[in-house]
Write a protein that holds these residues in place. Structure first.
Motif, PDB file in Angstrom:
ATOM      1  N   ASN A  42       0.902  -1.067   0.456  1.00 50.62           N
ATOM      2  CA  ASN A  42       0.038  -0.132  -0.140  1.00 50.62           C
ATOM      3  C   ASN A  42       0.596   0.796  -0.510  1.00 50.62           C
ATOM      4  N   HIS A  65      -7.039  -4.876  -0.733  1.00 47.85           N
ATOM      5  CA  HIS A  65      -8.135  -4.343  -0.410  1.00 47.85           C
ATOM      6  C   HIS A  65      -8.664  -6.255  -0.192  1.00 47.85           C
ATOM      7  N   ARG A  93      -8.996  -0.668 -10.769  1.00 48.23           N
ATOM      8  CA  ARG A  93     -10.067  -1.792  -9.936  1.00 48.23           C
ATOM      9  C   ARG A  93      -9.522  -3.763 -10.523  1.00 48.23           C
ATOM     10  N   SER A 199      -1.997   0.138   5.321  1.00 48.86           N
ATOM     11  CA  SER A 199      -3.453  -0.093   5.324  1.00 48.86           C
ATOM     12  C   SER A 199      -4.286   0.508   4.148  1.00 48.86           C
ATOM     13  N   LEU A 200      -4.744   0.181   3.279  1.00 50.57           N
ATOM     14  CA  LEU A 200      -5.140   0.771   1.592  1.00 50.57           C
ATOM     15  C   LEU A 200      -4.828   2.152   2.234  1.00 50.57           C
ATOM     16  N   PRO A 202      -6.432   6.375   1.674  1.00 53.16           N
ATOM     17  CA  PRO A 202      -8.442   6.031   2.097  1.00 53.16           C
ATOM     18  C   PRO A 202      -8.474   6.748   1.217  1.00 53.16           C
ATOM     19  N   GLN A 205     -10.361   3.803  -0.726  1.00 51.35           N
ATOM     20  CA  GLN A 205     -11.497   3.436  -0.689  1.00 51.35           C
ATOM     21  C   GLN A 205     -12.894   3.561  -1.421  1.00 51.35           C
ATOM     22  N   SER A 206     -12.866   4.397  -1.814  1.00 50.88           N
ATOM     23  CA  SER A 206     -14.547   5.077  -2.564  1.00 50.88           C
ATOM     24  C   SER A 206     -14.398   3.589  -3.833  1.00 50.88           C
ATOM     25  N   ILE A 208     -13.902   0.367  -4.004  1.00 46.46           N
ATOM     26  CA  ILE A 208     -14.094  -0.920  -4.217  1.00 46.46           C
ATOM     27  C   ILE A 208     -15.862  -0.966  -4.173  1.00 46.46           C
TER      28      ILE A 208
END
Length: 318
Positions: A42, A65, A93, A199-200, A202, A205-206, A208
């Motif tokens: 990440n 993710h 993605r 972590s991923l 921020p 996040q959208s 996903i």
């Protein structure tokens, strides 16, 4: 020469060869470490692309993710943002790459990497090994880190070579230079800020759950006139991809076009009715753009190859 002396020299020669092969295997392992770094971490990275009279800054975000299910593979999410001015928002993605331009529908393509990033970081190692030899260089400070140089030298003159500096601690690529046969830098990709995250990020996040087109847009193809034009020569190591049907633009029709690939790079060749302009040639970093006139036709070659090879490729069209 005695048999013992001959056998002794043979043993030394064999030992040196084995040591050389072992060392090169270790060097390829270091390169593979770099390829894995851009997939497994990440991160939030800023980098610049440097070409003659041009410098472009990007922000590159990447993350994994964890999906539900014991056998689920982590979903790769990625985003590339132009930092200077307004441009296309590029994101990935899984195995689909999306391009979102202002006031335009989102375009989706089938790919597991973003083409604006150095392709050598993502192509299968087996392909890279067929095209290049690898030689380690010295360690130098770079972007506040200790960087190890790996030189990927092209095995023939039809393609350029690469100098890659990797972070000694993480293996992450810090700089990639595309160089010609005189080791002149044609194109430079360089990290100016690197932040690895636990972590991923921020900002990803959208992606996903975002509602995005699932199927790449299908292009309408038309049968190509058989044997109207031929391409009689291609650079060593390249292959002709699926035969392309003639296409049309808003201005000048394209009568024939070919797409060549060596597994890493691509070269396009187009044939159009002549615009009766003088021969044109320019280089955009490592990419040559050449337009030549043959009788009543213009032949255009676009790709990462030397101008003299582009001219030879254009001259092979009949």
């Amino acid at each position: 020469m005695s048999q013992g002396s001959w056998l002794g020299r043979l043993s030394v020669s064999l030992l040196l060869s084995l040591c050389s092969l072992s060392a090169q295997a270790d060097d390829w392992q270091q390169f593979e470490r770099t390829q894995q770094a851009v997939r497994k971490f990440n991160f939030d990275v800023s980098f610049v692309q440097v070409r003659p009279n041009q410098l472009i800054t990007y922000r590159w975000l990447h993350g994994l993710h964890e999906q539900s299910g014991a056998l689920s593979v982590p979903l790769e999410l990625e985003r590339l943002l132009l930092q200077d001015g307004v441009g296309t928002d590029t994101f990935r993605r899984g195995d689909k790459v999306y391009y979102a331009a202002p006031d335009a529908p989102v375009i989706v393509t089938q790919n597991d990497s973003i083409k604006e990033l150095p392709a050598i970081l993502f192509e299968p190692l087996a392909v890279i090994k067929q095209l290049y030899d690898i030689v380690p260089g010295s360690s130098v400070p770079l972007s506040g880190r200790t960087a190890q140089l790996l030189r990927l030298s092209a095995r023939d003159a039809s393609r350029y070579s690469y100098w890659l500096w990797q972070d000694a601690e993480t293996g992450f690529p810090l700089r990639v230079d595309t160089v010609d046969e005189q080791n002149e830098v044609l194109d430079r990709w360089m990290v100016v800020h690197l932040q690895l995250k636990t972590s991923l990020p921020p900002e990803l996040q959208s992606l996903i759950s975002a509602q995005l087109p699932e199927q790449p847009h299908a292009l309408v193809s038309r049968p190509a006139p058989q044997d109207q034009f031929k391409l009689n020569w291609i650079p060593p190591g390249y292959q002709l991809l699926a035969e392309q049907a003639p296409i049309s633009t808003r201005s000048v029709p394209v009568l024939a076009n070919w797409l060549l690939s060596d597994g890493l790079h691509q070269i396009s060749v187009f044939v159009q009715p002549t615009a009766r302009l003088p021969q044109q040639q320019l280089r955009d970093g490592a990419v040559t753009i050449l337009v030549t006139t043959q009788q009543n036709l213009d032949v255009t070659v676009i790709g990462p190859l030397r101008p003299e090879l582009a001219a030879k490729l254009a001259a092979s069209v009949e």
